[in-house]
Scaffold this motif. Structure first.
Motif, short mmCIF file in Angstrom:
data_model
loop_
_atom_site.label_atom_id
_atom_site.label_comp_id
_atom_site.label_asym_id
_atom_site.label_seq_id
_atom_site.Cartn_x
_atom_site.Cartn_y
_atom_site.Cartn_z
N THR A 146 -18.12 19.93 -40.16
CA THR A 146 -17.73 21.26 -40.62
C THR A 146 -16.32 21.62 -40.17
O THR A 146 -15.58 22.30 -40.88
CB THR A 146 -18.72 22.32 -40.08
OG1 THR A 146 -20.05 21.97 -40.48
CG2 THR A 146 -18.39 23.70 -40.60
N ILE A 147 -15.93 21.12 -38.99
CA ILE A 147 -14.65 21.47 -38.40
C ILE A 147 -13.49 20.73 -39.05
O ILE A 147 -12.40 21.28 -39.22
CB ILE A 147 -14.68 21.21 -36.88
CG1 ILE A 147 -15.67 22.15 -36.20
CG2 ILE A 147 -13.29 21.35 -36.28
CD1 ILE A 147 -15.91 21.81 -34.74
N ILE A 148 -13.71 19.45 -39.42
CA ILE A 148 -12.61 18.59 -39.88
C ILE A 148 -11.83 19.18 -41.06
O ILE A 148 -10.59 19.21 -41.03
CB ILE A 148 -13.14 17.19 -40.22
CG1 ILE A 148 -13.45 16.42 -38.92
CG2 ILE A 148 -12.13 16.40 -41.05
CD1 ILE A 148 -12.24 16.14 -38.07
N PRO A 149 -12.47 19.64 -42.16
CA PRO A 149 -11.67 20.16 -43.29
C PRO A 149 -10.74 21.31 -42.93
O PRO A 149 -9.54 21.23 -43.22
CB PRO A 149 -12.75 20.57 -44.31
CG PRO A 149 -13.92 19.69 -43.99
CD PRO A 149 -13.91 19.58 -42.50
N PRO A 150 -11.23 22.39 -42.29
CA PRO A 150 -10.29 23.46 -41.92
C PRO A 150 -9.28 23.03 -40.87
O PRO A 150 -8.15 23.52 -40.84
CB PRO A 150 -11.19 24.58 -41.40
CG PRO A 150 -12.47 23.92 -41.02
CD PRO A 150 -12.63 22.78 -41.97
N LEU A 201 5.79 15.39 -46.78
CA LEU A 201 5.02 15.38 -45.53
C LEU A 201 3.60 15.90 -45.75
O LEU A 201 2.63 15.32 -45.24
CB LEU A 201 5.73 16.21 -44.47
CG LEU A 201 7.09 15.70 -43.99
CD1 LEU A 201 7.70 16.67 -42.99
CD2 LEU A 201 6.96 14.31 -43.36
N VAL A 202 3.48 16.98 -46.49
CA VAL A 202 2.17 17.56 -46.76
C VAL A 202 1.32 16.62 -47.61
O VAL A 202 0.11 16.48 -47.39
CB VAL A 202 2.32 18.93 -47.46
CG1 VAL A 202 1.00 19.40 -48.01
CG2 VAL A 202 2.88 19.97 -46.48
N SER A 203 1.94 15.94 -48.57
CA SER A 203 1.21 15.01 -49.44
C SER A 203 0.70 13.81 -48.65
O SER A 203 -0.44 13.37 -48.84
CB SER A 203 2.11 14.54 -50.58
OG SER A 203 2.52 15.63 -51.38
N ILE A 204 1.54 13.29 -47.75
CA ILE A 204 1.11 12.17 -46.90
C ILE A 204 -0.06 12.59 -46.02
O ILE A 204 -1.05 11.87 -45.88
CB ILE A 204 2.29 11.67 -46.04
CG1 ILE A 204 3.35 11.02 -46.93
CG2 ILE A 204 1.79 10.67 -44.99
CD1 ILE A 204 4.62 10.64 -46.19
N GLN A 210 -7.96 13.05 -46.34
CA GLN A 210 -9.04 12.57 -47.18
C GLN A 210 -9.78 11.41 -46.52
O GLN A 210 -11.01 11.35 -46.55
CB GLN A 210 -8.49 12.14 -48.54
CG GLN A 210 -8.05 13.28 -49.43
CD GLN A 210 -7.48 12.80 -50.75
OE1 GLN A 210 -7.49 11.61 -51.06
NE2 GLN A 210 -6.98 13.72 -51.54
N ARG A 211 -9.02 10.50 -45.90
CA ARG A 211 -9.65 9.37 -45.21
C ARG A 211 -10.48 9.84 -44.02
O ARG A 211 -11.57 9.33 -43.77
CB ARG A 211 -8.57 8.38 -44.75
CG ARG A 211 -7.77 7.74 -45.87
CD ARG A 211 -8.64 6.78 -46.68
NE ARG A 211 -9.12 5.68 -45.87
CZ ARG A 211 -8.46 4.54 -45.67
NH1 ARG A 211 -7.26 4.37 -46.22
NH2 ARG A 211 -8.99 3.58 -44.94
N HIS A 215 -14.55 9.57 -43.51
CA HIS A 215 -15.13 8.91 -42.33
C HIS A 215 -16.21 9.78 -41.69
O HIS A 215 -17.24 9.28 -41.27
CB HIS A 215 -14.01 8.62 -41.33
CG HIS A 215 -14.48 7.95 -40.08
ND1 HIS A 215 -15.03 6.68 -40.07
CD2 HIS A 215 -14.49 8.36 -38.78
CE1 HIS A 215 -15.34 6.34 -38.84
NE2 HIS A 215 -15.02 7.35 -38.04
N TYR A 216 -15.95 11.07 -41.62
CA TYR A 216 -16.89 11.97 -40.97
C TYR A 216 -17.98 12.48 -41.90
O TYR A 216 -18.75 13.36 -41.52
CB TYR A 216 -16.14 13.16 -40.34
CG TYR A 216 -15.55 12.82 -39.00
CD1 TYR A 216 -16.30 12.95 -37.84
CD2 TYR A 216 -14.26 12.32 -38.89
CE1 TYR A 216 -15.76 12.62 -36.61
CE2 TYR A 216 -13.71 11.99 -37.67
CZ TYR A 216 -14.47 12.13 -36.52
OH TYR A 216 -13.94 11.79 -35.31
N GLU A 217 -18.06 11.94 -43.10
CA GLU A 217 -19.17 12.26 -43.98
C GLU A 217 -20.44 11.56 -43.56
O GLU A 217 -21.51 11.83 -44.08
CB GLU A 217 -18.83 11.88 -45.43
CG GLU A 217 -17.95 12.89 -46.14
CD GLU A 217 -18.60 14.25 -46.25
OE1 GLU A 217 -19.81 14.31 -46.55
OE2 GLU A 217 -17.92 15.25 -46.03
#
Length: 246
Positions: A146-150, A201-204, A210-211, A215-217
């Motif tokens: 839950t924490i990773i996306p935000p 920078l934001v795109s990279i 995403q990776r 991984h945390y899925e």
């Protein structure tokens, strides 16, 4: 003044701009890392501390979420010396950005922990797990998803928030763009290049995020996070919890 492609391409590969972009990257990473540590501490203080500890955490979060980071940077850089605390530009920028970020991350971490079903903690408690074991083996691995996306979105924002450090003369991407614009007065060209660098920078980071999210899925995050013995105990606890609910 008309648009000049030669100036645009010159700025695009200008070493001064490249150094500014690199400064933006390491400033973001260091500030985010320190902010994450502050956020974890503040979240734990607010959730599990006594009344005094909770008040301190709540005051910190309230103060740094309620005031603009630009003002915080100026106060740290120009105000602390009046109290005898002298920090250079880099130290002031890192401290200001980290303190601000920590306040936001504290609420993100707290929300992530609270999102874990209370039955998980009860089940781990029932098999004799101590608080640290419950947090490390049961709560945090699930809360991480839950924490990773935000958290990733906050780092995305940090890459752009570093531009505010230019107000205290931190020579990151925005500050270097400002100085180049004052030389040839090619404001549109140099700021267009700065915008492209921020987009890059934001795109990279978007690809990296995403990776990390993929991984945390996994059910409980990285498989190496749980030892074999703890995994057996956890399975028993979850089975008991499932039986109790039925």
């Amino acid at each position: 003044m008309n648009w000049s492609w030669p100036f645009f391409f010159d700025y695009l590969t200008n070493g001064f701009m490249l150094r500014g972009a690199w400064t933006t990257v390491w400033l973001s990473v260091i500030s985010m890392t320190i902010g994450l540590g502050l956020g974890v501490v503040a979240a734990m203080m607010k959730m599990y501390g006594n009344s005094v500890v909770r008040y301190i955490a709540e005051f910190y979060i309230w103060l740094f979420r309620g005031t603009p980071v630009l003002i915080q940077l100026v106060i740290i850089y120009t105000g602390l010396p009046q109290l005898g605390i002298r920090l250079n530009v880099i130290e002031s920028a890192i401290l200001g950005l980290a303190l601000n970020e920590g306040a936001y991350l504290a609420e993100i971490i707290r929300a992530g922990i609270m999102s874990v079903d209370k039955g998980q903690d009860d089940a781990a408690r029932s098999v004799g797990m101590k608080w640290r074991e419950r947090m490390y083996y049961v709560i945090l691995p699930q809360a991480t998803r839950t924490i990773i996306p935000p958290l990733g979105n906050q780092f995305n924002g940090m890459l752009k928030t570093t531009s505010l450090a230019s107000v205290i003369s931190m020579e990151e991407l925005m500050r270097n763009a400002q100085m180049l614009a004052q030389i040839n007065f090619r404001v549109l060209e140099v700021y267009s290049v700065a915008a492209l660098w921020y987009l890059l920078l934001v795109s990279i980071w978007g690809l990296i995020q995403q990776r990390i999210e993929a991984h945390y899925e996994k059910p409980f995050g990285p498989s190496t996070a749980i030892s074999p013995d703890a995994e057996k105990e956890l399975k028993k606890a979850l089975q008991k919890a499932g039986t109790a609910k039925v």
